[in-house]
Design an enzyme around this catalytic site. Structure first.
Site, mmCIF file in Angstrom:
data_model
loop_
_atom_site.group_PDB
_atom_site.id
_atom_site.type_symbol
_atom_site.label_atom_id
_atom_site.label_comp_id
_atom_site.label_asym_id
_atom_site.label_seq_id
_atom_site.Cartn_x
_atom_site.Cartn_y
_atom_site.Cartn_z
ATOM 1 N N HIS A 67 0.826 -1.206 0.000
ATOM 2 C CA HIS A 67 0.000 0.000 0.000
ATOM 3 C C HIS A 67 0.859 1.254 0.000
ATOM 4 O O HIS A 67 0.473 2.291 -0.516
ATOM 5 C CB HIS A 67 -0.902 0.055 1.238
ATOM 6 C CG HIS A 67 -1.784 -1.126 1.412
ATOM 7 N ND1 HIS A 67 -2.623 -1.571 0.417
ATOM 8 C CD2 HIS A 67 -1.957 -1.978 2.456
ATOM 9 C CE1 HIS A 67 -3.285 -2.634 0.846
ATOM 10 N NE2 HIS A 67 -2.895 -2.908 2.079
ATOM 11 N N THR A 183 -6.930 5.166 5.216
ATOM 12 C CA THR A 183 -7.071 3.790 4.721
ATOM 13 C C THR A 183 -7.931 3.014 5.727
ATOM 14 O O THR A 183 -8.076 3.441 6.872
ATOM 15 C CB THR A 183 -5.709 3.082 4.589
ATOM 16 O OG1 THR A 183 -5.131 2.907 5.887
ATOM 17 C CG2 THR A 183 -4.744 3.861 3.708
#
Ligand code: BO1
Ligand code: ZN
Length: 234
Positions: A67, A183
């Protein structure tokens, strides 16, 4: 492992369905656009220069977690005192291009310094924008461990004075608002501090970070709703 991504079937539109505890569909989400003319000047005694780290930090490792590029710490020594809380520096990582925008401007890179207060369970995240210009000493240090393949970790075990990265920006204003992790689980317990003045990083240094991260690892701008943005003067 976390089953989310920045596009496709596990992309942002589906983040609300991932976990029971997720705040991703909430009213106080991040990132946001910061309109510098609509922000409220706070006249209390907080100054940008109050935020600094006492000493150099021992960085333990750096990981490409699929990520972002994330640097982790060993010790719990790096604290930042703010509003009665004692915030521990947990990690820092990058987004490319930036998540927050300032007056609609999206920068090539945004650095997140993630702090956490064990007593209140509140996060404090510093967001520092980077724009192309002269090379940065801090990024020269960070870049020596890159590139990293997805899932790859490298041991750092070196000390670095992280205040230097902040020092470049402390003659600009700081924008503060209440928001979330950007996130999953998008937890709405984040006190955000976005520095207006970007730090200068060379084209090569931007590339070195960007090639180790997924393309466009940023979440879209979220509605401000009834929130206020505070402006802290340098
Ligand atoms: S961000 O700065 O808003 N992009 C962001 C996003 C996710 C996290 C942190 C910052 N995740 C949290 C994890 C916790 C962990 C903490 C510190 O990071 O949910 O489990 O303790 O590393
Ligand atoms: Zn982040």
């Amino acid at each position: 492992t976390e089953q989310w991504s920045y596009s496709g079937e596990s992309g942002p539109e589906f983040w609300t369905q991932l976990e029971k505890e997720s705040d991703c569909g909430g009213q106080y989400q991040s990132p946001i656009n910061i309109n510098t003319t609509n922000s409220e000047l706070i006249t209390n005694d907080i100054k940008v220069s109050d935020f600094h780290y006492e000493k150099a930090t021992d960085i333990q490792s750096v990981k490409n977690n699929g990520h972002t590029i994330k640097y982790n710490f060993t010790s719990n020594e790096n604290t930042m005192a703010y509003d009665g809380g004692k915030y521990l520096l947990k990690q820092f990582h990058f987004h490319s291009p930036s998540e927050h925008t300032i007056n609609g401007i999206r920068y090539p890179l945004e650095l997140h310094m993630v702090h956490y207060d064990n007593d209140s369970g509140e996060y404090l995240v510093f967001a520092i924008m980077a724009q192309q210009g002269d090379p940065s000493k801090t990024f020269e240090f960070l870049g020596q461990f890159l590139p990293l393949k997805q899932g790859e970790t490298k041991t750092v075990n070196k000390s670095q004075q992280l205040s230097y990265a902040l020092n470049e920006s402390i003659d600009g204003a700081l924008y503060n608002y209440r928001g979330s992790l950007t996130t999953p689980p998008c937890t709405e317990k984040v006190n955000w501090f976005v520095l207006e003045k970007p730090i200068s990083v060379s084209e090569e240094q931007i590339k070195m970070l960007s090639i180790s991260m997924p393309i466009n690892n940023y979440r879209d701008i979220q509605p401000l709703n009834d929130r206020k943005i505070n402006k802290i003067m340098p």
